[in-house]
Design an enzyme around this catalytic site. Structure first.
Site, PDB file in Angstrom:
ATOM      1  N   ASN A  55      -9.806  -0.076  -0.143  1.00 45.98           N
ATOM      2  CA  ASN A  55      -8.030   0.073  -0.284  1.00 45.98           C
ATOM      3  C   ASN A  55      -7.700  -0.501  -1.654  1.00 45.98           C
ATOM      4  O   ASN A  55      -7.671  -1.415  -1.870  1.00 45.98           O
ATOM      5  CB  ASN A  55      -8.254  -0.232   0.740  1.00 45.98           C
ATOM      6  CG  ASN A  55      -6.903  -0.640   1.096  1.00 45.98           C
ATOM      7  OD1 ASN A  55      -5.944  -0.379   0.369  1.00 45.98           O
ATOM      8  ND2 ASN A  55      -6.555  -0.824   2.241  1.00 45.98           N
TER       9      ASN A  55
ATOM     10  N   HIS B 218      -3.816   6.931   1.360  1.00 43.76           N
ATOM     11  CA  HIS B 218      -4.001   6.141   1.623  1.00 43.76           C
ATOM     12  C   HIS B 218      -5.482   6.279   1.788  1.00 43.76           C
ATOM     13  O   HIS B 218      -5.341   5.845   2.667  1.00 43.76           O
ATOM     14  CB  HIS B 218      -3.020   5.154   1.596  1.00 43.76           C
ATOM     15  CG  HIS B 218      -3.530   3.545   1.483  1.00 43.76           C
ATOM     16  ND1 HIS B 218      -4.135   2.659  -0.051  1.00 43.76           N
ATOM     17  CD2 HIS B 218      -3.515   2.489   3.115  1.00 43.76           C
ATOM     18  CE1 HIS B 218      -3.588   1.584   0.446  1.00 43.76           C
ATOM     19  NE2 HIS B 218      -3.409   1.223   2.109  1.00 43.76           N
TER      20      HIS B 218
ATOM     21  N   CYS C 258       1.041  -1.312   0.021  1.00 43.63           N
ATOM     22  CA  CYS C 258      -0.067  -0.118   0.090  1.00 43.63           C
ATOM     23  C   CYS C 258       0.899   1.302  -0.203  1.00 43.63           C
ATOM     24  O   CYS C 258       0.659   2.633  -0.724  1.00 43.63           O
ATOM     25  CB  CYS C 258      -1.644  -0.057   1.265  1.00 43.63           C
ATOM     26  SG  CYS C 258      -2.122  -1.246   1.093  1.00 43.63           S
TER      27      CYS C 258
END
Ligand code: UT7
Length: 325
Positions: free
Chosen positions: A282, A252, A114
């Site tokens: 996500n 993020h 990520c």
């Protein structure tokens, strides 16, 4: 005069199929209410047949090139951040390179999950500043849906697929001019002691399979808020800017509650945080450039503004970057 990496354009891409929470409740024992309350997610896009990490990355790259007004063959550095490459090798970056009509230049992938886009951005910035390249394409692209265990409700509802891209150009600026554009500072970290909290349980050198994503979400959450607040302070210290000067934070997009908690710790109002987790879920390495491009195209993020990028993910890895547009 000082050489800086200036963002010249951005682009993004999503798979054709949008999947709302209600559809997830048909697959696993979950509800729209649980997902919205715990994560802020309402929808995600999932790749279908023919949609791959490289196809999404190439689409985002073409859009970013168009926004910058640059041709593919003028790019001399391509970095793709991904945890879900088309194949174990070659690098997705080389597939993108071929797709945009660029040959012979540097092209490689980075794996920091990520935080991958932050790692790719920091690496591109460093290479541009050494003169190793003049124009870089930095991409975050994922098909996380292909790493998910579709029977595990604790993870499968959280992730989505997509890509985001930025074109950067090495540019001489007057560093004494506070309005001078470019990446001002990037700070990156990793701590492999936490591997087992977020990982994929397969790979070429262990099981010989691709594996599935496993996460101890509650623990990741706790570390995310602490690590992100620390790295944001570190970047502010390095640049001499205060949190109050930031126009936008592009975080993020893992969980709306992490975004809220991090903004609160910095004393930043929620209106300064770009939130797309509700629409995209996500998307791992894609989430920061995808959120950035979304907010550029809807007119929120504008030239001249001060923008903070930040991310935290598997490894653990985390990082932040402050940029004057
Ligand atoms: O992108 C990389 C970084 N990743 C992250 O930053 C993710 C960080 N973590 C999170 O976002 C959150 O921890 C989650 C969204 C993953 C989970 O939220 P939580 O508030 O920490 O919930 P929890 O894991 O503590 O689970 C609470 C309850 C459990 O039930 P019990 O044990 O209390 O009876 C779970 O079994 O919720 C249950 N649960 C679900 N219920 C309905 C877990 N997943 C689901 C689900 N639907 N999909």
């Amino acid at each position: 005069m000082t050489l800086r990496s200036v963002i010249r354009g951005s682009g993004s891409a999503l798979p054709a199929r949008a999947v709302a929470n209600a559809e997830m409740a048909d697959l696993v024992d979950t509800t729209d209410e649980w997902i919205v309350e715990r994560t802020g997610i309402r929808n995600r896009y999932l790749a279908g047949e023919g949609e791959t990490t490289s196809s999404l990355a190439s689409e985002a790259a073409a859009m970013a090139l168009e926004a910058a007004g640059f041709s593919g063959d003028s790019i001399d550095l391509i970095i793709v951040a991904t945890a879900s490459p088309d194949q174990t090798f070659p690098a997705v970056a080389t597939i993108v390179q071929n797709a945009i009509g660029c040959r012979g230049t540097i092209a490689f992938d980075v794996a920091a999950v990520c935080s991958g886009f932050l790692y790719a951005l920091g690496t591109a910035d460093a290479l541009l500043k050494t003169g190793a390249a003049k124009r870089a394409l930095v991409i975050g692209a994922e098909t996380m849906s292909r790493l998910l265990d579709w029977e595990d409700r604790t993870t499968c509802v959280l992730f989505g697929d997509g890509a985001g891209a930025m074109v950067l150009e090495a540019t001489e600026v007057d560093a004494n001019d506070p309005a001078a554009p470019g990446i001002l500072a990037t700070r990156l970290h990793a701590d492999g002691a936490y591997n087992e909290l977020l990982y994929v349980d397969g790979g070429p050198s262990t099981t010989g399979t691709v594996g599935k994503l496993r996460m101890k979400g509650r623990e990741v959450f706790r570390h995310a808020v602490v690590n992100l607040a620390a790295v944001l302070e570190e970047v502010l210290d390095a640049t001499g800017h205060s949190a109050a000067e930031i126009d936008w934070v592009v975080p993020h997009q893992a969980n709306a509650r992490i975004l809220d908690a991090t903004a609160r710790k910095l004393g930043l109002p929620a209106e300064k945080v770009i939130v797309t987790v509700d629409r995209h879920a996500n998307t791992s390495a894609a989430s920061v450039p995808l959120a950035f491009d979304t907010a550029v195209r809807d007119g929120r993020i504008k030239p001249g503004q001060l923008v903070m990028f930040e991310a935290m993910g598997g490894g653990f890895t985390w990082g932040a970057s402050l940029v004057r547009l």
